[in-house]
Design an enzyme around this catalytic site. Structure first.
Site, PDB file in Angstrom:
ATOM      1  N   GLY A 199       0.872  -1.390   0.079  1.00 58.61           N
ATOM      2  CA  GLY A 199      -0.082   0.006  -0.099  1.00 58.61           C
ATOM      3  C   GLY A 199       0.104   1.297  -0.519  1.00 58.61           C
ATOM      4  O   GLY A 199       2.384   1.233  -0.251  1.00 58.61           O
TER       5      GLY A 199
ATOM      6  N   THR B 253      -9.029  -5.792 -12.368  1.00 59.25           N
ATOM      7  CA  THR B 253      -9.589  -4.357 -12.446  1.00 59.25           C
ATOM      8  C   THR B 253      -8.378  -3.952 -12.306  1.00 59.25           C
ATOM      9  O   THR B 253      -7.021  -3.955 -12.513  1.00 59.25           O
ATOM     10  CB  THR B 253      -9.907  -4.684 -10.966  1.00 59.25           C
ATOM     11  OG1 THR B 253     -10.541  -5.381 -10.815  1.00 59.25           O
ATOM     12  CG2 THR B 253     -10.589  -2.537 -10.816  1.00 59.25           C
TER      13      THR B 253
ATOM     14  N   TYR C 277      -3.249  -9.378  15.749  1.00 58.54           N
ATOM     15  CA  TYR C 277      -3.631  -8.820  16.722  1.00 58.54           C
ATOM     16  C   TYR C 277      -4.299  -7.625  16.134  1.00 58.54           C
ATOM     17  O   TYR C 277      -3.580  -6.892  16.217  1.00 58.54           O
ATOM     18  CB  TYR C 277      -3.778  -9.279  17.892  1.00 58.54           C
ATOM     19  CG  TYR C 277      -5.360  -9.089  18.522  1.00 58.54           C
ATOM     20  CD1 TYR C 277      -5.917  -9.849  18.567  1.00 58.54           C
ATOM     21  CD2 TYR C 277      -5.762  -7.434  19.134  1.00 58.54           C
ATOM     22  CE1 TYR C 277      -7.423 -10.225  19.717  1.00 58.54           C
ATOM     23  CE2 TYR C 277      -7.096  -7.817  19.626  1.00 58.54           C
ATOM     24  CZ  TYR C 277      -7.472  -8.487  20.386  1.00 58.54           C
ATOM     25  OH  TYR C 277      -8.738  -8.470  20.489  1.00 58.54           O
TER      26      TYR C 277
ATOM     27  N   VAL D  22      -1.856  -6.723   9.594  1.00 59.27           N
ATOM     28  CA  VAL D  22      -3.627  -7.424   9.810  1.00 59.27           C
ATOM     29  C   VAL D  22      -3.359  -8.521  10.101  1.00 59.27           C
ATOM     30  O   VAL D  22      -4.140  -9.332  10.785  1.00 59.27           O
ATOM     31  CB  VAL D  22      -4.483  -7.455   9.076  1.00 59.27           C
ATOM     32  CG1 VAL D  22      -4.820  -6.151   9.308  1.00 59.27           C
ATOM     33  CG2 VAL D  22      -4.331  -7.856   7.692  1.00 59.27           C
TER      34      VAL D  22
ATOM     35  N   TYR E 138      -0.972 -17.284  -3.245  1.00 57.59           N
ATOM     36  CA  TYR E 138      -2.026 -16.314  -3.231  1.00 57.59           C
ATOM     37  C   TYR E 138      -2.909 -17.464  -3.198  1.00 57.59           C
ATOM     38  O   TYR E 138      -3.760 -17.336  -2.813  1.00 57.59           O
ATOM     39  CB  TYR E 138      -1.694 -15.539  -4.255  1.00 57.59           C
ATOM     40  CG  TYR E 138      -3.102 -14.550  -4.855  1.00 57.59           C
ATOM     41  CD1 TYR E 138      -2.756 -13.586  -3.157  1.00 57.59           C
ATOM     42  CD2 TYR E 138      -3.606 -14.418  -5.878  1.00 57.59           C
ATOM     43  CE1 TYR E 138      -4.318 -12.474  -4.179  1.00 57.59           C
ATOM     44  CE2 TYR E 138      -3.817 -13.640  -6.433  1.00 57.59           C
ATOM     45  CZ  TYR E 138      -4.969 -12.599  -4.912  1.00 57.59           C
ATOM     46  OH  TYR E 138      -5.440 -11.138  -5.272  1.00 57.59           O
TER      47      TYR E 138
ATOM     48  N   GLY F  58     -12.343 -12.809  13.442  1.00 59.29           N
ATOM     49  CA  GLY F  58     -12.376 -12.763  14.881  1.00 59.29           C
ATOM     50  C   GLY F  58     -12.823 -11.016  15.156  1.00 59.29           C
ATOM     51  O   GLY F  58     -13.896 -10.625  15.927  1.00 59.29           O
TER      52      GLY F  58
ATOM     53  N   ASN G 168      -7.711 -13.032  12.058  1.00 58.50           N
ATOM     54  CA  ASN G 168      -7.973 -11.564  13.394  1.00 58.50           C
ATOM     55  C   ASN G 168      -9.087 -10.690  12.464  1.00 58.50           C
ATOM     56  O   ASN G 168     -10.164 -10.164  13.464  1.00 58.50           O
ATOM     57  CB  ASN G 168      -6.704 -10.658  12.709  1.00 58.50           C
ATOM     58  CG  ASN G 168      -6.178 -11.839  13.605  1.00 58.50           C
ATOM     59  OD1 ASN G 168      -5.994 -12.533  14.397  1.00 58.50           O
ATOM     60  ND2 ASN G 168      -3.927 -11.849  13.163  1.00 58.50           N
TER      61      ASN G 168
ATOM     62  N   SER H 138      -3.738  -7.848   1.243  1.00 56.80           N
ATOM     63  CA  SER H 138      -2.330  -8.297   0.384  1.00 56.80           C
ATOM     64  C   SER H 138      -2.539  -7.793  -0.174  1.00 56.80           C
ATOM     65  O   SER H 138      -2.543  -7.132  -1.004  1.00 56.80           O
ATOM     66  CB  SER H 138      -3.785 -10.072   0.125  1.00 56.80           C
ATOM     67  OG  SER H 138      -3.386 -10.722  -0.512  1.00 56.80           O
TER      68      SER H 138
END
Ligand code: UDP
Length: 321
Positions: free
Chosen positions: A43, A182, A67, A64, A152, A109, A106, A82
């Site tokens: 990112g 995309t 936790y 991520v 992946y 959760g 996570n 990802s």
């Protein structure tokens, strides 16, 4: 007490990525508060620079796979974190497996704890090198688990499995989108994917690198169409996976020629070896999205590529490419 309706709160993992940042824009326009989480390995903060001052937006730099802690109420979680280009997941195989597996665990959760709805960003890579064409959601796929793309594909297949398990066994409200190729502004110039590769090569007059004989096919969806479909899915009741993509299919060689023409480039087209397990054909069957979401891609390939080419031109003008 204010009578103003409370804004829904959406968390986007991978919020500084290509899709995450466009989803951020869309949700802010829809009146959500957005909390973007990203560890910035693929990112980029530039993608969200324009919303950093928006009071409805906040950013948490976090991996991520560890936790996830977010204070307060959450209504929606969009799990988009990802590495997502073949080069990225070849360079980051363990992180790719971990974010698909531990990161999804996570995020689920967190959804369970906050009673939030979770939408998983899955992928056409679920179908591997497909033996059914076009690919409907009912197709189980043809994936090589131990090949270089397996990190992946299998992480995303696991992510779908654990998402359905949390839905069935913990009653977590979930959605799964299977995203096909995309493109649009904010793609990373060097992520190795065909769109940024061909456009930057064509604009710079460098040779355009077609892998294999270029007869393999892909079907390209403009980012605003994709985000619109994902938003509709998040508002729908559909728990089963839904393909979102544009069925206009073409060979990679035709695609190179199209980009060269739109860039008014004289680049030469050269052929390079085909990456291992590169799918030979790919086209979404979008009957389910059409029926359930009344969704249809709207952007013409030529117009969408035009906007994307302008974005890469602006990076070149700024000396960033
Ligand atoms: N490709 C290519 N030249 C490039 C980059 C990619 O010919 O410089 C091909 C690649 O082999 C694949 C298609 O373009 O057949 C799409 O590749 P991309 O990496 O964008 O994503 P994929 O659809 O394989 O996940």
């Amino acid at each position: 007490m204010s009578t103003e309706k409370k804004k829904p709160v959406s968390v986007i993992t991978g919020g500084a990525g290509f899709l995450g940042s466009h989803l951020t824009d869309h949700l802010l326009r829809e009146g959500h508060k957005v909390i973007a989480i990203d560890n910035l390995i693929t990112g980029n903060l530039d993608n969200i620079a324009h919303v950093r001052e928006n009071p409805d937006f906040s950013f948490i730099e976090h991996d991520v796979t560890k936790y996830i802690e977010v204070p307060g109420n959450i209504d929606f979680i969009y799990h988009f974190a990802s590495p997502a280009s073949p080069i990225d997941y070849l360079e980051l195989p363990i992180q790719t497996l971990k974010v698909g597996a531990l990161g999804t665990h996570n995020a689920l959760g967190l959804a369970r704890a906050k009673k939030a709805r979770l939408l998983l960003a899955s992928t056409s890579e679920i179908y591997g090198d497909p033996l059914v064409h076009p690919q409907p959601e009912s197709y189980w796929g043809n994936v090589n688990p131990i090949g270089p793309r397996g990190v992946y594909d299998e992480a995303k297949r696991f992510a779908e499995a654990i998402t359905m398990a949390y839905n069935r066994y913990h009653g977590v409200d979930t959605r799964i989108v299977r995203i096909f190729n995309t493109y649009g502004p904010r793609m990373r110039p060097h992520d190795g994917r065909v769109v940024p590769a061909f456009i930057t090569q064509a604009l710079k007059g460098e040779p355009m690198t077609v892998f294999g004989d270029g007869k393999q096919t892909r079907s390209f969806c403009y980012v605003s169409d994709l985000i619109n479909g994902i938003y509709r899915l998040s508002q729908s009741d559909e728990v089963n996976p839904v393909n979102i993509g544009n069925p206009r299919e073409m060979s990679v060689l035709e695609f190179a020629e199209k980009i060269r023409e739109l860039c008014k480039s004289t680049s030469q087209i050269i052929f390079k070896p085909l990456p291992v397990d590169d799918p030979k054909i790919r086209q979404p069957n979008i009957a389910r999205a059409r029926e359930i979401l009344s969704w249809e891609p709207r952007m013409d390939l030529e117009d969408g590529l035009g906007t994307t080419i302008d974005y890469f031109k602006s990076l070149i003008d700024k000396g960033m490419l």
